[in-house]
Design a protein around this motif. Structure first.
Motif, mmCIF file in Angstrom:
data_model
loop_
_atom_site.group_PDB
_atom_site.id
_atom_site.type_symbol
_atom_site.label_atom_id
_atom_site.label_comp_id
_atom_site.label_asym_id
_atom_site.label_seq_id
_atom_site.Cartn_x
_atom_site.Cartn_y
_atom_site.Cartn_z
ATOM 1 N N PRO A 190 -6.831 -7.221 -10.631
ATOM 2 C CA PRO A 190 -7.830 -6.184 -10.351
ATOM 3 C C PRO A 190 -8.632 -6.510 -9.093
ATOM 4 N N ARG A 191 -8.921 -5.484 -8.327
ATOM 5 C CA ARG A 191 -9.735 -5.595 -7.116
ATOM 6 C C ARG A 191 -9.135 -6.574 -6.098
ATOM 7 N N GLU A 192 -7.826 -6.696 -6.107
ATOM 8 C CA GLU A 192 -7.174 -7.631 -5.187
ATOM 9 C C GLU A 192 -7.483 -7.315 -3.729
ATOM 10 N N ILE A 193 -7.546 -6.017 -3.384
ATOM 11 C CA ILE A 193 -7.763 -5.664 -1.980
ATOM 12 C C ILE A 193 -9.226 -5.770 -1.568
ATOM 13 N N GLN A 194 -10.087 -6.115 -2.528
ATOM 14 C CA GLN A 194 -11.503 -6.312 -2.229
ATOM 15 C C GLN A 194 -11.892 -7.788 -2.226
ATOM 16 N N THR A 195 -10.933 -8.653 -2.504
ATOM 17 C CA THR A 195 -11.247 -10.078 -2.634
ATOM 18 C C THR A 195 -10.143 -10.917 -2.009
ATOM 19 N N THR B 298 -3.409 1.935 -3.792
ATOM 20 C CA THR B 298 -2.946 0.549 -3.784
ATOM 21 C C THR B 298 -1.435 0.404 -3.809
ATOM 22 N N HIS C 111 -2.201 -4.402 3.096
ATOM 23 C CA HIS C 111 -3.540 -3.816 3.051
ATOM 24 C C HIS C 111 -4.427 -4.340 4.185
ATOM 25 N N LYS D 64 0.819 -1.211 0.000
ATOM 26 C CA LYS D 64 0.000 0.000 0.000
ATOM 27 C C LYS D 64 0.855 1.265 0.000
ATOM 28 N N LYS E 126 -6.794 -10.067 0.436
ATOM 29 C CA LYS E 126 -6.314 -8.687 0.303
ATOM 30 C C LYS E 126 -4.846 -8.642 -0.120
ATOM 31 N N SER F 178 -12.462 7.454 -2.657
ATOM 32 C CA SER F 178 -12.457 6.145 -3.299
ATOM 33 C C SER F 178 -12.114 5.040 -2.312
ATOM 34 N N GLN F 179 -11.361 5.406 -1.255
ATOM 35 C CA GLN F 179 -11.031 4.434 -0.212
ATOM 36 C C GLN F 179 -11.149 5.135 1.136
#
Length: 491
Positions: free
Chosen positions: A171-176, A150, A207, A138, A179, A489-490
């Motif tokens: 993509p979207r690694e920190i949401q799935t 990110t 993260h 991060k 993290k 956004s975060q």
């Protein structure tokens, strides 16, 4: 602090001299920064729900600080670590991208949009001293092509003093998934393998445990089977994420052992702010600003008060552990107050370098504490937080800690972190942290002279840093006072 026997002192002093000698290789440095994790989340700090044997191993072999401080949110702490400056000086007191409350009772002080390429940073100083440098994980210090929430981009890394960054994740690694914990750990392992023959500085910023909190399903199932809830305080996913983080750190420490780098590597572990105890609903605050409603609870920071985003201890007091074999006496517990601003001067002393002439360093070297052979000169620690953030019941404030005493000044209004109740008016709070670590007994009225002197020193410090003391807002509108002007956004 644990006492040092004569043999340990002699060995530690001899090792330090050898490490910093002109003909010796400089020690490697790893800084591990975990996101949104409470001090009490680690078993060596008293977590009764999760065992963290790998971080505990660092504490067993090194020094554990009980009174280590950062800022209450992400971007400001990361900026503090890399610049060696308080937020009042580096102007990075707000998370980015910026958002605000233009109709609130207190006028927010404008902050910087991010770290610039010409800023002097810890990484630049260590690189100039001969270190190979890596930024893995991060970033959250720029909002442009150089990097985002990110990660720092590979193309821009050299402008911020880093030789390499982790390869981009999916993509979207920190949401799935987890993290990116396992992936970043493997990237860090490769960094160690590739740079074992020269001094290196690895900045590893996970993260986890930032929301959405995620962990491997088998670990979540483990804690569900133990009876922990699916949601709410101390939920199974949160506890599983702590264990998963600890496992990843174990992988990194085992790699140091395998590469025979353990004895030549100083490892720092800390978090960017306190854990998320309660979050308040921002949308509902706009329609009913007098009484905020909680919409998320994750982990209790008790005995510390409140959590992430707060000026109270639960928001700013975090775990910090340093292991440097041969220097840090094993199993030391240090109760001296320290701050993230101290990392740069300490690591520069470790590396045998210094900041450029005229550069203002706000911290001090912690080497006397790390060696266990000395004390720091008496000093105050400062906190500058001149903004609103409804999610964390935060209103513009600043704080000072001197010895056992802590004073918080709320510049024009206040939101209770327990009840969400809003109240107008300037507010001073004074606590003796030795007898009241939970900050429940406000002594400002009983200790008027002490409170006044500490307040004066706090105001003097803010001005000396070139920062602004918040004032009442000429655009104040009670109907819209907790309406936020932009979405981040975060969080």
């Amino acid at each position: 602090m644990a006492l040092l026997n004569r043999r340990s002192f002699i060995l530690g002093t001899a090792y330090l001299g050898a490490q910093l000698g002109a003909s010796a290789r400089k020690p490697n440095v790893i800084v591990i920064l975990v996101d949104d994790m409470a001090q009490r989340a680690l078993s060596c700090y008293g977590n009764p729900y999760v065992r963290t044997p790998n971080v505990d191993r660092l504490a067993k072999d090194g020094i554990r600080f009980t009174d280590a401080y950062v800022t209450p949110q992400c971007t400001p702490t990361r900026a503090t670590i890399l610049t060696g400056q308080y937020t009042a000086r580096n102007r990075m007191w707000h998370v980015i991208p910026k958002y605000g409350y233009p109709w609130a009772r207190v006028e927010e002080v404008d902050c910087s949009d991010g770290i610039t390429r010409d800023a002097f940073l810890l990484s630049k100083g260590l690189k100039a001293a001969g270190y190979t440098t890596g930024c893995y994980g991060k970033w959250h210090l720029t909002t442009n092509a150089d990097g985002d929430y990110t990660a720092l981009s590979a193309a821009a890394a050299k402008y911020y003093g880093f030789d390499s960054v982790a390869a981009p994740g999916p993509p979207r690694e920190i949401q799935t998934g987890d993290k990116g914990v396992n992936r970043l750990t493997q990237e860090a392992v490769r960094f160690l393998e590739n740079n074992r023959s020269q001094p290196f500085f690895l900045y590893l910023a996970h993260h986890t445990i930032h929301g959405p909190v995620l962990a491997p399903e088998e670990l979540v199932a483990k804690y569900r089977a133990k009876g922990f809830p699916q949601s709410g305080l101390h939920n199974a996913t949160y506890l599983a994420a702590i264990e998963h983080m600890d496992n990843a750190i174990g992988t990194l420490l085992n790699k140091l052992d395998e590469l025979k780098l353990t004895d030549s590597t100083a490892v720092w572990f800390l978090t960017d702010n306190g854990g998320l105890q309660h979050r308040f609903n921002r949308q509902k605050a706009e329609s009913n600003p007098r009484k905020l409603e909680k919409d998320l609870s994750e982990f209790s920071n008790e005995p510390l008060r409140a959590g992430k985003g707060s000026s109270y201890e639960g928001g700013i007091r975090v775990p910090m552990i340093v292991r440097w074999p041969g220097v840090t006496p094993p199993g030391t517990v240090c109760r001296t107050p320290v701050h993230a601003v101290d990392l740069m001067p300490t690591l520069f002393e470790v590396a045998g370098t210094r900041a450029p002439q005229g550069y203002a360093l706000d911290g001090v070297s912690l080497m006397p504490l790390l060696r266990g052979d000395g004390k720091l000169s008496q000093r105050a620690l400062y906190f500058y937080m001149p903004f609103y953030d409804v999610l964390w019941a935060h209103t513009p404030s600043a704080a000072i800690r001197e010895g056992d005493w802590k004073l918080i000044e709320f510049f024009g209004d206040y939101i209770s972190p327990e009840t969400g109740e809003y109240s107008e008016g300037h507010r001073l709070e004074l606590y003796n942290l030795r007898t009241d670590i939970g900050e429940r007994n406000n002594l400002a009225a009983k200790e008027k002279e002490r409170a006044a002197k500490m307040q004066a020193r706090l105001m003097q410090w803010i001005r000396a840093c070139g920062a602004t003391i918040p004032r009442l807002n000429p655009k104040f509108d009670r109907a819209k006072m907790l309406t936020q002007t932009s979405l981040r956004s975060q969080v």
